[in-house]
Enzyme design. Structure first.
Site, PDB file in Angstrom:
ATOM      1  N   ASP A 229       0.857  -1.182   0.000  1.00 32.25           N
ATOM      2  CA  ASP A 229       0.000   0.000   0.000  1.00 32.25           C
ATOM      3  C   ASP A 229       0.899   1.238   0.000  1.00 32.25           C
ATOM      4  O   ASP A 229       2.053   1.190   0.455  1.00 32.25           O
ATOM      5  CB  ASP A 229      -0.895  -0.034   1.245  1.00 32.25           C
TER       6      ASP A 229
ATOM      7  N   ASP B  62      -0.087   5.040   0.870  1.00 30.96           N
ATOM      8  CA  ASP B  62      -0.244   6.031   1.933  1.00 30.96           C
ATOM      9  C   ASP B  62      -0.395   5.369   3.294  1.00 30.96           C
ATOM     10  O   ASP B  62      -1.290   4.548   3.512  1.00 30.96           O
ATOM     11  CB  ASP B  62      -1.453   6.916   1.639  1.00 30.96           C
TER      12      ASP B  62
END
Length: 528
Positions: free
Chosen positions: A15, A17
């Site tokens: 991922d 952020d």
């Protein structure tokens, strides 16, 4: 060659952020990119280990008009400037209400990244900071490691298959698992006869399958010692040449008193195997030492065993004592013991559950066309969904247009009849384990608790809606390397109690589950 064995993973999907860089909502400014501590060093270790890297990220700011594609690409260029190159960027540009198949928690991004990297999702591990990341990973059949941040909810932490304190810690865990299934000192010659042991229930035997295949790849003959509850599963495993069935009083949950004459007969039977080596697979709460003593008396010269929480002094009973941290998936625990004993899984075999290909078992009559299987029973009562609730799940699935088959053993006919009456077809007691395997292989999806048929579904590659009571860790006992949606309250008071009967009135971990969530899970795993 310093180590041999399977490549546990081909790729790591991360991922963006909150995992790689600090979470700046809807960021379109490269100057605001700030890597999390230790990110570059952690990623370089993955690259050095030969793992390919991709980013899987929801970017609904595109759909909302908060930044442009060009601005997003400049942000990504800055991320690569600071953290090194990624082999692929998988981006969902949609918002929650768009109904796309790519926005996490849907598994689309995981599948896209795996395909772009030339692999499949089951050979990937996803690192993320919220529950959506882990849900997407599991629904694709990938492994998952959650790195919580201030925005991660406690229930997301409880439900995660694995948790690490930081990105560096997540990489530590991934590389440790990769090393664990490789033999640091592989055998220089092929073994003759090897006795392997897993004296538990059918599910326990099934999850040991990869470790048994690893031993079989380095031996001329494999003899499996199992208990009566695991015999049917043992007959389904590749690599097993002979089965010795014997109830062990230090393993069975409701054992008979120890019979000295029975132990003498067992010792003689084990001596007759003529094994050159023995590998004892156990659950993490069991001791291998009682059996190791009998094996020594039977004349077996070399004994390897897996042990986690038992620190009893082994004396001269074991030659290899292998320890594994809690929470590691059971198939990987088995593979790591086999590797420690000098039996790595061959590179052309996949570290996944698998059954023999020559099974020829009758399958009961069933409705034509697609169907979903609901298996309401469980070998341990605390892990079973309440019957009335299973009936409500069947009714909801039937109302959604699914053909529902309800399965169970010959001792569960009353249960399956009650559950199937809500709108399913009752197949309770109509098939053995091999026939059930064939039935599950043709199903769109299986709805089942933490019990043997969940692992049987994984072995035939059928997606699982896992009604998982948290009495044992999901990361250790959940369906392995198969698309899965986990349902149930992962933070219920029974968590990690190992209870066999539900210790909480009302069975809240599964009794409060909305049947609509099961219908939605089936739609996620078997769309169309």
């Amino acid at each position: 060659m310093s180590s041999t064995g399977p490549s546990l993973y081909d790729a790591v999907l991360l991922d963006r952020d909150g995992t790689l860089v600090e979470d700046v909502p809807y960021n379109g400014d490269p100057e605001k990119v700030r890597p999390v501590p230790g990110a570059r060093e952690a990623l370089d270790r993955l690259r050095a280990a030969g793992l390919r890297l991709a980013v899987v990220t929801n970017q609904s700011g595109l759909a909302r008009g908060y930044f442009t594609v060009a601005e997003m690409r400049r942000v990504h260029a800055r991320v690569e400037e600071l953290l090194g190159p990624f082999d692929h960027w998988a981006i969902c540009p949609h918002d929650d209400g768009d109904g796309c198949a790519c926005r996490k928690p849907a598994p689309g991004l995981v599948h896209e990244a795996a395909d772009a990297l030339g692999t499949v999702a089951t050979r990937c591990v996803v690192i993320g900071d919220i529950g959506r990341d882990m849900t997407a990973a599991l629904a694709a059949g990938a492994a998952g490691v959650l790195v919580p941040t201030a925005v991660t909810r406690p229930e997301e932490v409880a439900a995660a298959p694995a948790v690490a304190p930081s990105l560096t810690g997540a990489v530590d865990e991934i590389l440790r698992r990769v090393r664990a299934v490789r033999a640091a000192t592989p055998r220089s010659t092929r073994a003759g006869t090897v006795l392997v042991v897993r004296s538990d229930s059918a599910g326990d035997v099934l999850v040991t399958g990869p470790g048994i295949r690893a031993v079989a790849a380095g031996a001329d003959r494999v003899v499996l010692l199992c208990g009566p509850r695991g015999r049917a599963a043992a007959e389904l495993l590749p690599g097993v040449d002979e089965i010795v069935e014997w109830a062990l009083p230090w393993i069975d949950g409701s054992p008979e008193p120890v019979d000295p004459e029975d132990m003498r007969r067992l010792t003689a039977r084990l001596a007759a195997v003529g094994a050159d080596d023995a590998v004892i697979f156990t659950s993490f709460h069991q001791s291998p030492l009682p059996l190791a003593l009998l094996l020594r008396l039977a004349g077996i010269a070399h004994i390897s065993a897996i042990s986690a929480i038992s620190d009893d002094y082994p004396g001269a009973l074991l030659d290899v004592r292998h320890r594994v941290p809690a929470g590691v998936p059971e198939p990987e625990r088995a593979l790591s013991l086999a590797a420690a004993a000098g039996y790595p899984l061959p590179p052309d075999d996949q570290p996944a559950l698998r059954l023999r290909t020559d099974l020829d078992a009758p399958v009961p009559d069933r409705p034509a066309g697609d169907y979903v299987v609901v298996h309401p029973g469980a070998s341990v009562p605390a892990r079973a969904c309440p019957p009335q609730h299973c009936a409500e799940i069947v009714a909801a699935l039937a109302a959604a247009g699914h053909r529902v088959l309800v399965t169970g053993g010959s001792d569960e006919r009353e249960l399956t009849a009650r559950v199937a009456a809500a709108g399913g077809v009752d197949l309770g007691g109509t098939t053995g384990l091999a026939g059930l395997a064939r039935l599950l292989a043709d199903a769109r999806c299986v709805v089942v608790g933490n019990t043997g048929p969940a692992h049987l579904a994984a072995a035939v590659g059928t997606p699982v809606v896992s009604l998982f009571a948290p009495t044992v860790p999901f990361g250790q006992w959940g369906p392995y390397r198969v698309p899965t949606v986990r349902l149930g309250d992962a933070a219920a008071p029974c968590r990690d109690t190992r209870a066999t009967a539900c210790p909480v009135p009302g069975h809240p971990c599964l009794g409060g589950l909305d049947p609509a969530r099961v219908v939605a899970a089936v739609r996620t795993l078997a769309p169309g």
